[in-house]
Design an enzyme around this catalytic site. Structure first.
Site, PDB file in Angstrom:
ATOM      1  N   ASP A  74     -36.653 -11.203 -40.732  1.00 49.43           N
ATOM      2  CA  ASP A  74     -37.696 -11.013 -41.278  1.00 49.43           C
ATOM      3  C   ASP A  74     -38.484 -11.516 -39.908  1.00 49.43           C
ATOM      4  O   ASP A  74     -38.945 -13.146 -39.842  1.00 49.43           O
ATOM      5  CB  ASP A  74     -38.209 -11.951 -42.572  1.00 49.43           C
ATOM      6  CG  ASP A  74     -39.261 -11.600 -42.634  1.00 49.43           C
ATOM      7  OD1 ASP A  74     -40.675 -10.784 -42.625  1.00 49.43           O
ATOM      8  OD2 ASP A  74     -39.239 -12.027 -44.335  1.00 49.43           O
ATOM      9  N   LYS A 130     -50.737  -4.301 -49.811  1.00 50.84           N
ATOM     10  CA  LYS A 130     -50.870  -4.856 -48.788  1.00 50.84           C
ATOM     11  C   LYS A 130     -50.405  -4.018 -47.451  1.00 50.84           C
ATOM     12  O   LYS A 130     -49.737  -3.535 -47.726  1.00 50.84           O
ATOM     13  CB  LYS A 130     -50.236  -5.394 -48.826  1.00 50.84           C
ATOM     14  CG  LYS A 130     -49.706  -7.084 -47.270  1.00 50.84           C
ATOM     15  CD  LYS A 130     -48.487  -8.188 -47.711  1.00 50.84           C
ATOM     16  CE  LYS A 130     -48.322  -8.483 -46.461  1.00 50.84           C
ATOM     17  NZ  LYS A 130     -46.967  -9.448 -46.803  1.00 50.84           N
ATOM     18  N   GLU A 167     -60.094 -10.142 -42.020  1.00 48.17           N
ATOM     19  CA  GLU A 167     -58.940  -9.723 -42.334  1.00 48.17           C
ATOM     20  C   GLU A 167     -59.120  -9.773 -44.149  1.00 48.17           C
ATOM     21  O   GLU A 167     -60.114 -10.633 -44.555  1.00 48.17           O
ATOM     22  CB  GLU A 167     -57.815 -10.119 -42.037  1.00 48.17           C
ATOM     23  CG  GLU A 167     -57.599 -11.287 -42.785  1.00 48.17           C
ATOM     24  CD  GLU A 167     -55.844 -11.663 -43.292  1.00 48.17           C
ATOM     25  OE1 GLU A 167     -54.977 -10.695 -44.035  1.00 48.17           O
ATOM     26  OE2 GLU A 167     -55.071 -12.584 -42.553  1.00 48.17           O
ATOM     27  N   SER A 204     -42.529 -10.726 -38.703  1.00 45.53           N
ATOM     28  CA  SER A 204     -43.989 -10.388 -39.150  1.00 45.53           C
ATOM     29  C   SER A 204     -44.447  -9.265 -37.775  1.00 45.53           C
ATOM     30  O   SER A 204     -44.185  -9.273 -36.581  1.00 45.53           O
ATOM     31  CB  SER A 204     -45.095 -10.712 -39.436  1.00 45.53           C
ATOM     32  OG  SER A 204     -46.629 -10.801 -39.673  1.00 45.53           O
ATOM     33  N   ALA A 205     -45.145  -7.871 -38.948  1.00 37.19           N
ATOM     34  CA  ALA A 205     -45.256  -7.089 -37.614  1.00 37.19           C
ATOM     35  C   ALA A 205     -47.142  -7.608 -37.281  1.00 37.19           C
ATOM     36  O   ALA A 205     -47.536  -6.867 -36.212  1.00 37.19           O
ATOM     37  CB  ALA A 205     -45.343  -6.008 -38.635  1.00 37.19           C
ATOM     38  N   ASP A 206     -47.449  -8.996 -37.321  1.00 39.71           N
ATOM     39  CA  ASP A 206     -48.521  -9.367 -36.408  1.00 39.71           C
ATOM     40  C   ASP A 206     -48.649  -9.728 -35.053  1.00 39.71           C
ATOM     41  O   ASP A 206     -48.923  -9.215 -34.498  1.00 39.71           O
ATOM     42  CB  ASP A 206     -49.114 -10.632 -37.412  1.00 39.71           C
ATOM     43  CG  ASP A 206     -49.323 -10.161 -39.132  1.00 39.71           C
ATOM     44  OD1 ASP A 206     -49.788  -9.069 -39.467  1.00 39.71           O
ATOM     45  OD2 ASP A 206     -49.470 -11.368 -39.780  1.00 39.71           O
ATOM     46  N   LYS A 252     -48.190 -20.910 -40.515  1.00 39.82           N
ATOM     47  CA  LYS A 252     -47.736 -22.041 -41.317  1.00 39.82           C
ATOM     48  C   LYS A 252     -46.161 -22.100 -41.038  1.00 39.82           C
ATOM     49  O   LYS A 252     -45.331 -21.768 -40.789  1.00 39.82           O
ATOM     50  CB  LYS A 252     -47.490 -21.566 -42.834  1.00 39.82           C
ATOM     51  CG  LYS A 252     -48.524 -20.966 -43.587  1.00 39.82           C
ATOM     52  CD  LYS A 252     -48.348 -21.055 -45.477  1.00 39.82           C
ATOM     53  CE  LYS A 252     -50.485 -21.293 -46.060  1.00 39.82           C
ATOM     54  NZ  LYS A 252     -51.041 -19.797 -45.211  1.00 39.82           N
ATOM     55  N   VAL A 258     -53.233  -9.269 -40.725  1.00 37.19           N
ATOM     56  CA  VAL A 258     -53.290  -9.494 -39.000  1.00 37.19           C
ATOM     57  C   VAL A 258     -53.070  -7.927 -38.323  1.00 37.19           C
ATOM     58  O   VAL A 258     -54.189  -7.781 -37.795  1.00 37.19           O
ATOM     59  CB  VAL A 258     -52.966 -10.987 -38.504  1.00 37.19           C
ATOM     60  CG1 VAL A 258     -52.995 -11.135 -37.417  1.00 37.19           C
ATOM     61  CG2 VAL A 258     -53.715 -12.069 -38.975  1.00 37.19           C
TER      62      VAL A 258
HETATM   63  N1  PSU Z   1     -50.522 -16.286 -43.346  1.00 41.23           N
HETATM   64  C1  PSU Z   1     -51.045 -17.415 -44.440  1.00 41.23           C
HETATM   65  N2  PSU Z   1     -52.439 -16.506 -45.330  1.00 41.23           N
HETATM   66  C2  PSU Z   1     -52.211 -14.940 -45.421  1.00 41.23           C
HETATM   67  C3  PSU Z   1     -51.396 -14.831 -44.738  1.00 41.23           C
HETATM   68  C4  PSU Z   1     -50.340 -15.615 -43.106  1.00 41.23           C
HETATM   69  O1  PSU Z   1     -51.582 -18.622 -43.995  1.00 41.23           O
HETATM   70  O2  PSU Z   1     -53.202 -14.641 -45.454  1.00 41.23           O
HETATM   71  C5  PSU Z   1     -50.901 -13.057 -44.305  1.00 41.23           C
HETATM   72  C6  PSU Z   1     -51.744 -12.567 -43.771  1.00 41.23           C
HETATM   73  O3  PSU Z   1     -52.935 -11.042 -43.813  1.00 41.23           O
HETATM   74  C7  PSU Z   1     -50.530 -12.232 -42.693  1.00 41.23           C
HETATM   75  C8  PSU Z   1     -49.813 -11.860 -43.663  1.00 41.23           C
HETATM   76  O4  PSU Z   1     -51.150 -10.514 -41.615  1.00 41.23           O
HETATM   77  O5  PSU Z   1     -49.739 -12.473 -44.525  1.00 41.23           O
HETATM   78  C9  PSU Z   1     -48.385 -11.688 -42.745  1.00 41.23           C
HETATM   79  O6  PSU Z   1     -47.272 -10.817 -43.902  1.00 41.23           O
HETATM   80  P1  PSU Z   1     -45.943 -10.429 -43.445  1.00 41.23           P
HETATM   81  O7  PSU Z   1     -45.395 -11.953 -43.100  1.00 41.23           O
HETATM   82  O8  PSU Z   1     -45.583  -9.564 -44.603  1.00 41.23           O
HETATM   83  O9  PSU Z   1     -46.133 -10.083 -41.808  1.00 41.23           O
HETATM   84 MN    MN Z   2     -42.138  -9.740 -43.184  1.00 45.61          MN
END
Ligand code: PSU
Ligand code: MN
Length: 306
Positions: free
Chosen positions: A140, A88, A26, A142-144, A161, A108
């Site tokens: 909140d 992003k 990624e 994540s869309a992941d 994390k 991701v």
């Molecule tokens: N967690 C990490 N390092 C990162 C990310 C997440 O420890 O760099 C990044 C990844 O690209 C992940 C994104 O897909 O943050 C998730 O962001 P969000 O929570 O806004 O979906």
């Molecule tokens: Mn988010």
């Protein structure tokens, strides 16, 4: 597969056509996850580790509106220098970035989408996004996680994390039928540390076992990804109390400064790095390298099964 907006790097496309192992990587970790120039150095080092382990790396991003599977060194440098000026890009951002011919770093979720278009099945990163602490109010998530529920790409990571609620993250993945496999562990790793106190139901001893799991999933026609949770090597692990202290302070600051939405993960990452005097960045680099190696080994086992 050909696709109007997709450009697969010739080396990657040749590897895919000749059933060679390919590993997707990624790019949000480059632009938003680490500072320049460490981000560029790490991205190039990770590609080299994939090669040293017998697979072809395909770092994924959107360059001037083109979905790219496999970046040049110059493109990796561009994203590294742009930092948070690169967009992003997660699933909901993709149409905008493409239509406006913008340059975007893929999360991701978006990396999985593009990897799947290019027919790449294995992807290595640091940590996945998840259910944030306080999500019962902020919503909140994540869309992941939704991407893992629907897109057929296996993600090798060091867990997630503890800026997230790891327990709810695992519950969410279970609800959406996403297998989480511990690599040589039956505990979900917490990114900087090997332990979270949360049990996993499934673990694999070696890359071949993971490749066989992927094959079964595919043969059963079960759509969606898989999480391969690979703990940070013991010698690079951070002290639990120190890292959690930094995470708590960063979370409090985010709340005071009312940081929300897509900004929150990058904000927390960079604050934690400052609060640990760069120790978290070192750990982050080591675990990404460790994940790239395992992903290359899985990709090799997988192509041998085909
Ligand atoms: N967690 C990490 N390092 C990162 C990310 C997440 O420890 O760099 C990044 C990844 O690209 C992940 C994104 O897909 O943050 C998730 O962001 P969000 O929570 O806004 O979906
Ligand atoms: Mn988010």
């Amino acid at each position: 597969m050909t696709h109007r907006h997709l450009l697969v790097n010739p080396e990657v496309s040749e590897a895919l056509n000749s059933n060679q192992a390919v590993v997707a990587l990624e790019s949000t970790i480059i632009s938003h996850g680490m500072p320049f120039p460490k981000n560029v150095e790490t991205a190039l080092q990770v590609e080299q580790i994939v090669r040293d382990n017998g697979a072809i790396p395909a770092t994924i991003a959107i360059i001037e509106g083109k979905l790219k599977a496999g970046l040049t060194t110059a493109e990796i440098e561009l994203l590294g220098k742009m930092g948070t000026k690169a967009i992003k890009t997660s699933r909901r951002d993709l149409p905008f970035v493409v239509a406006k011919k913008e340059t975007g770093a893929t999360t991701v979720a978006a990396t999985m989408i593009i990897a799947a278009m290019a027919e790449i099945k294995i992807f290595a990163t640091g940590g996945i996004g998840g259910v944030h602490r306080g999500a019962e109010k902020s919503m909140d998530i994540s869309a992941d996680l939704q991407e893992l529920a629907q897109t057929n790409v296996a993600v090798v990571c060091a867990g997630a994390k503890s800026i997230l609620n790891l327990e709810l993250t695992l519950e969410y993945l279970e609800t959406f039928g996403v297998p989480v496999i511990g690599f040589q562990t039956n505990e979900f790793p917490a990114f900087y540390s090997r332990k979270s106190g949360l049990d996993l139901q499934y673990f694999a001893e070696n890359p071949l076992e993971i490749a066989l799991l992927l094959q079964s999933k595919q043969e059963l026609g079960l759509n969606g990804g898989m999480v391969i949770a690979n703990p940070i090597p013991k010698k690079f692990e951070m002290e639990f109390a120190a890292i959690n202290q930094a995470i708590s302070s960063a979370l409090e600051e985010a709340e005071t400064e009312k940081i929300t939405g897509k900004e929150i993960t990058p904000f927390l990452l960079s604050r934690i790095e400052q609060l640990t005097q760069g120790k978290s960045l070192k750990a982050n680099i080591h675990l990404v390298c460790n994940n790239a190696k395992l992903a290359a080994q899985i990709a090799n086992s997988y192509v041998q099964l085909e």
